[in-house]
Motif scaffolding. Structure first.
Motif, short mmCIF file in Angstrom:
data_model
loop_
_atom_site.label_atom_id
_atom_site.label_comp_id
_atom_site.label_asym_id
_atom_site.label_seq_id
_atom_site.Cartn_x
_atom_site.Cartn_y
_atom_site.Cartn_z
N VAL A 1 0.80 -1.22 0.00
CA VAL A 1 0.00 0.00 0.00
C VAL A 1 0.84 1.28 0.00
O VAL A 1 0.27 2.38 -0.02
CB VAL A 1 -0.98 0.04 1.19
N LYS A 2 2.15 1.16 -0.01
CA LYS A 2 2.98 2.36 -0.09
C LYS A 2 2.88 2.96 -1.49
O LYS A 2 2.95 2.25 -2.49
CB LYS A 2 4.43 2.02 0.23
N GLY A 3 2.71 4.27 -1.57
CA GLY A 3 2.59 4.93 -2.86
C GLY A 3 3.85 4.83 -3.70
O GLY A 3 4.94 4.52 -3.18
N HIS A 4 3.72 5.08 -4.99
CA HIS A 4 4.88 5.03 -5.87
C HIS A 4 5.94 6.02 -5.40
O HIS A 4 5.63 7.11 -4.92
CB HIS A 4 4.44 5.36 -7.31
N ARG A 5 7.18 5.64 -5.57
CA ARG A 5 8.30 6.44 -5.05
C ARG A 5 8.30 7.86 -5.63
O ARG A 5 8.82 8.79 -4.99
CB ARG A 5 9.63 5.76 -5.36
N SER A 6 7.73 8.07 -6.82
CA SER A 6 7.78 9.39 -7.44
C SER A 6 6.73 10.35 -6.91
O SER A 6 6.85 11.57 -7.08
CB SER A 6 7.62 9.25 -8.96
N VAL A 7 5.68 9.83 -6.29
CA VAL A 7 4.59 10.69 -5.82
C VAL A 7 4.29 10.53 -4.33
O VAL A 7 3.60 11.38 -3.74
CB VAL A 7 3.30 10.45 -6.63
N GLY A 8 4.76 9.46 -3.71
CA GLY A 8 4.51 9.25 -2.30
C GLY A 8 3.07 8.88 -2.01
O GLY A 8 2.33 8.42 -2.88
N GLY A 9 2.66 9.11 -0.77
CA GLY A 9 1.29 8.81 -0.38
C GLY A 9 1.03 7.32 -0.24
O GLY A 9 1.95 6.51 -0.03
N ILE A 10 -0.24 6.97 -0.37
CA ILE A 10 -0.70 5.59 -0.23
C ILE A 10 -1.37 5.17 -1.53
O ILE A 10 -2.02 5.97 -2.20
CB ILE A 10 -1.72 5.46 0.93
N ARG A 11 -1.20 3.92 -1.89
CA ARG A 11 -1.85 3.38 -3.08
C ARG A 11 -2.29 1.95 -2.82
O ARG A 11 -1.50 1.11 -2.41
CB ARG A 11 -0.91 3.42 -4.29
N ALA A 12 -3.56 1.68 -3.08
CA ALA A 12 -4.10 0.32 -2.98
C ALA A 12 -4.53 -0.11 -4.37
O ALA A 12 -5.43 0.50 -4.97
CB ALA A 12 -5.28 0.27 -2.02
N SER A 13 -3.90 -1.13 -4.91
CA SER A 13 -4.24 -1.61 -6.24
C SER A 13 -5.24 -2.75 -6.13
O SER A 13 -4.98 -3.76 -5.46
CB SER A 13 -2.98 -2.06 -6.98
N LEU A 14 -6.39 -2.58 -6.79
CA LEU A 14 -7.53 -3.48 -6.62
C LEU A 14 -7.79 -4.27 -7.89
O LEU A 14 -8.87 -4.24 -8.46
CB LEU A 14 -8.77 -2.66 -6.24
N TYR A 15 -6.80 -5.03 -8.32
CA TYR A 15 -6.92 -5.78 -9.56
C TYR A 15 -7.91 -6.94 -9.41
O TYR A 15 -8.41 -7.22 -8.32
CB TYR A 15 -5.55 -6.29 -9.99
N ASN A 16 -8.19 -7.60 -10.51
CA ASN A 16 -9.21 -8.65 -10.52
C ASN A 16 -9.02 -9.70 -9.43
O ASN A 16 -9.99 -10.18 -8.84
CB ASN A 16 -9.24 -9.36 -11.88
N ALA A 17 -7.77 -10.06 -9.16
CA ALA A 17 -7.51 -11.15 -8.22
C ALA A 17 -7.65 -10.72 -6.76
O ALA A 17 -7.68 -11.56 -5.86
CB ALA A 17 -6.12 -11.73 -8.46
N VAL A 18 -7.72 -9.41 -6.52
CA VAL A 18 -7.92 -8.92 -5.14
C VAL A 18 -9.38 -9.14 -4.75
O VAL A 18 -10.29 -8.68 -5.43
CB VAL A 18 -7.56 -7.43 -5.03
N THR A 19 -9.60 -9.85 -3.67
CA THR A 19 -10.96 -10.22 -3.28
C THR A 19 -11.66 -9.11 -2.50
O THR A 19 -11.01 -8.23 -1.92
CB THR A 19 -10.93 -11.48 -2.40
N MET A 20 -12.98 -9.19 -2.47
CA MET A 20 -13.75 -8.24 -1.67
C MET A 20 -13.42 -8.41 -0.19
O MET A 20 -13.45 -7.44 0.57
CB MET A 20 -15.25 -8.47 -1.91
N GLU A 21 -13.08 -9.62 0.21
CA GLU A 21 -12.67 -9.85 1.60
C GLU A 21 -11.45 -9.01 1.96
O GLU A 21 -11.41 -8.37 3.02
CB GLU A 21 -12.35 -11.34 1.81
#
Length: 359
Positions: free
Chosen positions: A322-342
């Motif tokens: 969940v760490k953001g990309h090094r160029s922009v910082g912040g937080i990032r959550a990637s919710l691709y198809n394989a990431v479950t609703m759980e």
């Protein structure tokens, strides 16, 4: 259980990983592993052909489009697209820059052609520019844009409207929603975001764009005409990544296809964006609401120290990536198809408790 939100290489469905494990030592009854089979073997030829058939089916790719599986991922295609498509020194390429990756693609194209920036590059990326502000070049060889900016969390809500041939980088939202392929000249993606392990790029390109009539010499490995004639086997392709890609394609079709996964991605991203919007500014997403990515949710907290604590506490609870990309910082959550609703709900519960403990 680890809840994985990596931007790429990203999560692969558990069912697919179990199948890989079960047949790893014996691919297609050959008695050898998939990582050992020859790319000239009948087993691999069958795998390549099946992958092409399955991708055509799931995306409803018309017959006058070719599918190429190439080395170099999407970044390699930043170069090979202009190299293969430019036919004159006077050709102009229109680029719509909305984030890190489209900016990088435009800079790469400048090495080979006259690049027109359809809109000025903003100091900060916050959304998709209004189409009435875009200044396209009459007769441009093609118009390029990135459908989903992985770093910035920006996604086009609809196909770009232009009379020119469209070339689109769909790396990080590939196979997350239906696409009207015939509206594009070419679509490409690196598979490591939403499909398979890293090391493979896929190009879906209209036949008339594959030509030997080109301005520049093209490295053999990136020559679309040669690779098409060789069924993407001019050199040794990434056998394992293609194998996993085909398993994921079958997994998607078995579980409802793109219609179902498009709705799931909407539900998953909405669950996190709702928490952000209801946080009274504790979590801040600067992206325009109509351009918020369903795949990569980006946001910031009040300070870098607080963001670092968020990442650490998340890791303590087995929330990774969940760490953001090094160029922009912040937080990032990637919710691709394989990431479950759980996993999404688990992340959401953590976000609520983290806010409660720091207000």
């Amino acid at each position: 259980m680890v809840h994985l939100f990596n931007a790429g290489p990203a999560k692969v469905p558990d069912e697919v990983k179990e199948q890989i494990q079960s047949e790893f030592f014996n691919f297609a009854g050959s008695g050898i592993s998939v990582i050992e089979i020859s790319h000239r073997s009948p087993e691999f030829t069958a795998l390549m052909n099946e992958s092409n058939v399955n991708l055509r089916e799931i995306l409803e790719i018309p017959d006058n489009y070719r599918i190429l599986w190439l080395a170099g991922g999407a970044t390699g295609l930043f170069s090979s697209i202009p190299l293969n498509l430019i036919t004159s020194k006077d050709d102009v390429l229109d680029y719509v820059v909305t984030g890190t990756w489209s900016k990088g693609a435009a800079k790469e194209a400048e090495k080979y052609a006259n690049v027109n920036y359809v809109v000025p590059i903003p100091a900060d990326f916050t959304g998709v520019p209004l189409e009435e502000s875009m200044k396209f070049t009459p007769g441009a060889k093609y118009v390029f844009y990135c459908d989903n900016e992985t770093v910035n969390g920006i996604e086009f809500p609809h196909i770009l409207k232009t009379d020119s041939t469209i070339v689109c980088d769909m790396s990080s939202n590939f196979l997350s929603r239906a696409v009207d392929v015939q509206k594009y000249g070419a679509i490409f993606a690196g598979v490591q975001k939403n499909v398979a392990p890293a090391g493979l790029g896929v190009l879906i390109i209209r036949e008339d764009l594959i030509s030997a009539d080109r301005l520049h010499q093209v490295p053999k490995v990136w020559d679309f005409k040669l690779q098409d004639a060789a069924n993407s086997c001019l050199n040794t392709p990434n056998v394992f990544s293609l194998y996993v890609t085909n398993l994921v394609l079958k997994h998607l079709m078995k579980n409802g296809g793109l219609k179902r996964y498009s709705e799931l991605s909407r539900q998953k991203s909405s669950a996190i964006y709702d928490i952000i919007d209801d946080s009274n500014g504790f979590y801040a997403c600067k992206i325009d609401k109509d351009a918020r990515s369903r795949m990569n949710v980006t946001f910031k907290l009040a300070s870098k120290d607080l963001e670092a604590e968020f990442v650490k506490k998340a890791a303590d609870l087995k929330i990774e990536g969940v760490k953001g990309h090094r160029s922009v910082g912040g937080i990032r959550a990637s919710l691709y198809n394989a990431v479950t609703m759980e996993s999404v709900n688990y992340l959401g519960d953590f976000m609520k408790s983290f806010q409660k403990n720091h207000e």
